[in-house]
Design a protein around this motif. Structure first.
Motif, PDB file in Angstrom:
ATOM      1  N   ASN A 176       1.155  -1.164  -0.560  1.00  0.00           N
ATOM      2  CA  ASN A 176      -0.052  -0.063  -0.069  1.00  0.00           C
ATOM      3  C   ASN A 176       0.479   1.208   0.149  1.00  0.00           C
ATOM      4  OD1 ASN A 176      -2.778  -0.458  -0.212  1.00  0.00           O
ATOM      5  ND2 ASN A 176      -2.523  -2.026   1.886  1.00  0.00           N
ATOM      6  N   TYR A 177       2.003   0.942  -0.372  1.00  0.00           N
ATOM      7  CA  TYR A 177       2.752   2.371  -0.724  1.00  0.00           C
ATOM      8  C   TYR A 177       3.687   2.137  -1.938  1.00  0.00           C
ATOM      9  CZ  TYR A 177       2.379   2.213   4.649  1.00  0.00           C
ATOM     10  OH  TYR A 177       1.445   2.714   5.612  1.00  0.00           O
ATOM     11  N   ILE A 178       4.187   3.708  -2.453  1.00  0.00           N
ATOM     12  CA  ILE A 178       5.322   3.650  -3.245  1.00  0.00           C
ATOM     13  C   ILE A 178       6.536   4.484  -3.308  1.00  0.00           C
ATOM     14  CG2 ILE A 178       3.661   6.327  -4.125  1.00  0.00           C
ATOM     15  CD1 ILE A 178       3.594   5.030  -6.844  1.00  0.00           C
ATOM     16  N   SER A 179       7.017   4.637  -4.137  1.00  0.00           N
ATOM     17  CA  SER A 179       8.300   4.721  -3.999  1.00  0.00           C
ATOM     18  C   SER A 179       7.845   6.570  -4.769  1.00  0.00           C
ATOM     19  CB  SER A 179       9.566   4.927  -4.806  1.00  0.00           C
ATOM     20  OG  SER A 179       9.911   3.423  -3.714  1.00  0.00           O
ATOM     21  N   GLY A 203       6.773  -0.436  -4.512  1.00  0.00           N
ATOM     22  CA  GLY A 203       6.353  -0.946  -2.760  1.00  0.00           C
ATOM     23  C   GLY A 203       6.629  -1.127  -1.469  1.00  0.00           C
ATOM     24  N   CYS A 204       8.417  -1.044  -2.268  1.00  0.00           N
ATOM     25  CA  CYS A 204       8.961  -2.515  -1.121  1.00  0.00           C
ATOM     26  C   CYS A 204      10.199  -1.473  -0.112  1.00  0.00           C
ATOM     27  CB  CYS A 204       9.496  -3.677  -1.948  1.00  0.00           C
ATOM     28  SG  CYS A 204      11.198  -2.935  -2.600  1.00  0.00           S
ATOM     29  N   GLY A 205      10.731  -0.810  -1.034  1.00  0.00           N
ATOM     30  CA  GLY A 205      11.029   0.314  -0.122  1.00  0.00           C
ATOM     31  C   GLY A 205      13.122  -0.006  -0.153  1.00  0.00           C
ATOM     32  N   VAL A 206      13.101  -1.156  -0.934  1.00  0.00           N
ATOM     33  CA  VAL A 206      14.109  -1.366  -1.142  1.00  0.00           C
ATOM     34  C   VAL A 206      15.067  -0.022  -2.005  1.00  0.00           C
ATOM     35  CG1 VAL A 206      16.421  -2.443  -2.627  1.00  0.00           C
ATOM     36  CG2 VAL A 206      13.888  -3.937  -1.535  1.00  0.00           C
ATOM     37  N   CYS A 207      14.850   0.492  -2.818  1.00  0.00           N
ATOM     38  CA  CYS A 207      15.902   1.695  -2.951  1.00  0.00           C
ATOM     39  C   CYS A 207      15.982   2.761  -1.664  1.00  0.00           C
ATOM     40  CB  CYS A 207      14.789   2.085  -4.103  1.00  0.00           C
ATOM     41  SG  CYS A 207      13.298   2.950  -3.385  1.00  0.00           S
ATOM     42  N   ILE A 208      14.536   3.135  -0.692  1.00  0.00           N
ATOM     43  CA  ILE A 208      15.300   4.251  -0.065  1.00  0.00           C
ATOM     44  C   ILE A 208      16.719   4.530   0.795  1.00  0.00           C
ATOM     45  CG2 ILE A 208      13.468   5.244   2.034  1.00  0.00           C
ATOM     46  CD1 ILE A 208      12.487   5.494  -1.208  1.00  0.00           C
ATOM     47  N   LYS A 209      17.094   3.321   0.931  1.00  0.00           N
ATOM     48  CA  LYS A 209      17.850   3.682   1.712  1.00  0.00           C
ATOM     49  C   LYS A 209      19.460   3.633   0.899  1.00  0.00           C
ATOM     50  CE  LYS A 209      19.443  -1.432   2.312  1.00  0.00           C
ATOM     51  NZ  LYS A 209      19.179  -2.822   3.530  1.00  0.00           N
ATOM     52  N   PRO A 245      22.175   8.361  -1.766  1.00  0.00           N
ATOM     53  CA  PRO A 245      22.575   9.072  -1.167  1.00  0.00           C
ATOM     54  C   PRO A 245      21.735  10.634  -0.554  1.00  0.00           C
ATOM     55  CG  PRO A 245      23.553   9.500  -3.012  1.00  0.00           C
ATOM     56  CD  PRO A 245      22.407   8.235  -4.024  1.00  0.00           C
ATOM     57  N   THR A 246      21.127  11.624  -0.933  1.00  0.00           N
ATOM     58  CA  THR A 246      20.658  12.437  -1.139  1.00  0.00           C
ATOM     59  C   THR A 246      19.264  12.885  -0.338  1.00  0.00           C
ATOM     60  OG1 THR A 246      20.204  12.965  -3.410  1.00  0.00           O
ATOM     61  CG2 THR A 246      21.619  13.915  -2.583  1.00  0.00           C
ATOM     62  N   LYS A 247      18.932  11.367   0.080  1.00  0.00           N
ATOM     63  CA  LYS A 247      17.012  11.357   0.309  1.00  0.00           C
ATOM     64  C   LYS A 247      15.658  11.737   0.101  1.00  0.00           C
ATOM     65  CE  LYS A 247      19.535   9.194   4.318  1.00  0.00           C
ATOM     66  NZ  LYS A 247      19.595   8.058   4.504  1.00  0.00           N
ATOM     67  N   ALA A 248      16.506  11.863  -0.817  1.00  0.00           N
ATOM     68  CA  ALA A 248      15.658  12.637  -2.553  1.00  0.00           C
ATOM     69  C   ALA A 248      14.101  10.961  -2.240  1.00  0.00           C
ATOM     70  CB  ALA A 248      16.207  12.668  -3.891  1.00  0.00           C
ATOM     71  N   LEU A 249      14.575  10.090  -1.816  1.00  0.00           N
ATOM     72  CA  LEU A 249      13.487   9.246  -1.927  1.00  0.00           C
ATOM     73  C   LEU A 249      13.069   8.854  -0.531  1.00  0.00           C
ATOM     74  CD1 LEU A 249      15.353   6.039  -4.187  1.00  0.00           C
ATOM     75  CD2 LEU A 249      12.564   7.341  -4.763  1.00  0.00           C
ATOM     76  N   GLN A 250      11.738   7.952  -0.708  1.00  0.00           N
ATOM     77  CA  GLN A 250      10.585   8.323   0.238  1.00  0.00           C
ATOM     78  C   GLN A 250       9.539   7.350   0.120  1.00  0.00           C
ATOM     79  OE1 GLN A 250       9.553  11.169   2.684  1.00  0.00           O
ATOM     80  NE2 GLN A 250       7.439  11.754   1.882  1.00  0.00           N
ATOM     81  N   LEU A 251       8.826   6.674   0.749  1.00  0.00           N
ATOM     82  CA  LEU A 251       8.052   5.819   0.949  1.00  0.00           C
ATOM     83  C   LEU A 251       6.624   6.599   1.291  1.00  0.00           C
ATOM     84  CD1 LEU A 251       8.416   1.654   1.713  1.00  0.00           C
ATOM     85  CD2 LEU A 251       8.069   2.684  -0.730  1.00  0.00           C
ATOM     86  N   GLU A 252       5.821   6.501   0.575  1.00  0.00           N
ATOM     87  CA  GLU A 252       4.654   7.304   1.187  1.00  0.00           C
ATOM     88  C   GLU A 252       2.928   6.294   0.776  1.00  0.00           C
ATOM     89  OE1 GLU A 252       4.299  10.928  -1.292  1.00  0.00           O
ATOM     90  OE2 GLU A 252       3.526  10.050  -3.027  1.00  0.00           O
TER      91      GLU A 252
END
Length: 442
Positions: free
Chosen positions: A282-285, A341-347, A350-357
């Motif tokens: 239920n999440y998306i990057s 929406g797995c979240g693997v990409c988030i961490k 390097p600039t915290k441009a990605l997040q799950l919502e």
């Protein structure tokens, strides 16, 4: 199509029996070769007669026209090899034929064993599932309700959304509330090991829970662990960028696989058939473009190719990005219809441009296994097979459980279910229980 020499054989009859499941197994010579490794011709003939619903040894004896002792011996031997499952239900021992997947296909390779040729079996699975494609296409393209779903990686969910994550969306909650927890060898990577293509992801990290774990532990197909060790393994899976793909139910989840994008059939099917939107969490990057420096790390790590690098010709290159690029600045872009929406990409950003919502529209997750099977059967036109399967076991109690699941379906799906049943009595019963007017005679 089945070859002529298998037509009418016990293996062919078993294939027909398996295809009464919402997730079946299309007939193929490869399927018969798989079944021949897993069981004898006599065992296939016995299994072909078993119902979809759970049954007792005495009921199997009546179907098979054997003594209770002979039936019990045959069932226990099949359960020992995890071809069928034996579970305790209301204080009595019952048996059930699991679907091929997630079921006895995986169980056959979830440990090293010398009673079957696992290398040959692995090659047959690869040819049947990956090369022929019909099996996986039927499994994941049959409707909106799928056997599995993605669990988002909890450490990657922002604090602002953490309180809104429902318990059934948390892999940690599945672990902490399970009655039994079993750890086994990953079926997909074990198969790849025999083919010489396995990656370096952890092998002994396949998680089963509750009744499935209990039967696999009982027969030595899984190692029993406590919740603390299972949580440690989940953290290990996060560290190796594995995707958590688990049973698509809210209560009593029976499995969570920790999937890599190179070996695991679930992720390969998502990429091959474009079914991310029926299996996703239920999440998306989401990418905040102003923070993206175009390094491409997220594109490389995404397990389903849901991120691409595009040229932002309107942006000026900064010195940190190197010399000015003739064709503009590279920016990452999430492809919404591919993101699971797995979240693997988030961490890895390097600039915290990605997040799950949270996704704008939440996925429908069935309440339990019965609800899931009924919903899948409804979408795939197999509901009548489920309810009227083997009338010798038909009972008001079993019917009540299935009807209860039908009543939990959304209105349109419930209408489809009623149409499939083609029973005026059941239409009236379902309508009244849902507080609706029974259909009038036409």
């Amino acid at each position: 199509m089945a070859h002529n020499h298998t037509h009418g054989s016990p293996y062919s009859r078993l294939a027909e029996r398996l295809n009464r499941f919402p997730q079946g197994a299309p007939e193929s010579k490869l399927l018969f070769d798989i079944l021949k490794i897993l069981m004898t011709e006599r065992e296939a003939g016995l299994m072909a007669q078993l119902p979809i619903k759970p049954f007792s040894a005495h009921q199997a004896a009546e179907i098979w026209k054997l003594s209770d002792c002979e039936a019990q011996k045959a069932l226990d031997e099949l359960a020992r090899r995890a071809i069928i499952v034996d579970i305790e239900q209301d204080g009595r021992q019952v048996y059930a034929v699991p679907p091929p997947m997630a079921g006895f296909f995986e169980f056959s390779l979830m440990r090293v064993r010398d009673d079957i040729d696992q290398k040959t079996l692995s090659e047959l699975f690869y040819q049947y599932i990956t090369v022929e494609e019909d099996f996986m296409r039927d499994l994941v393209c049959g409707g909106d309700i799928q056997m599995g779903r993605i669990f988002p990686q909890e450490p990657q969910i922002p604090d602002e959304y953490a309180l809104h994550v429902l318990d059934y969306e948390r892999a940690t909650n599945v672990i902490d509330t399970a009655s039994h927890i079993g750890i086994s060898m990953c079926y997909c990577r074990h198969k790849a090991l025999h083919a010489g293509t396995v990656c370096d992801a952890p092998m002994d990290i396949c998680m089963t829970f509750n009744t499935t774990a209990a039967t696999l532990i009982k027969h030595g197909h899984a190692r029993q662990v406590e919740a603390a060790e299972c949580r440690d393994l989940l953290a290990q899976a996060y560290d190796h960028n594995l995707v958590q793909f688990g049973e698509n139910v809210r209560r009593r989840v029976n499995f969570i696989c920790n999937c890599c994008s190179c070996c695991c059939e679930a992720l390969l099917a998502i990429k091959r058939f474009g079914v991310a939107q029926t299996i996703c969490s239920n999440y998306i990057s989401r990418i905040e473009e102003s923070k993206c420096v175009g390094c491409g790390k997220c594109e490389k790590i995404c397990p389903v190719n849901a991120i691409e690098m595009t040229e932002d010709k309107n942006a000026a290159c900064s010195s940190s990005e190197g010399a000015a690029r003739e064709n503009g600045v590279k920016r990452a872009r999430v492809i919404p219809e591919r993101c699971i929406g797995c979240g693997v990409c988030i961490k890895h950003c390097p600039t915290k441009a990605l997040q799950l919502e949270p996704r704008p529209n939440r996925m429908i997750t069935p309440l339990d296994t019965t609800h899931k099977v009924v919903a899948m059967a409804t979408e795939r036109g197999k509901l009548q097979e489920l309810i009227f399967d083997n009338k010798v076991l038909f009972s008001h109690r079993l019917l009540g459980g299935v009807l209860g699941a039908i009543l939990k379906l959304p209105g349109l799906q419930r209408s489809f279910a009623q149409a499939q049943l083609k029973s005026r009595y059941l239409e009236t019963l379902i309508s009244r229980a849902a507080g609706e007017e029974p259909p009038s005679d036409r």
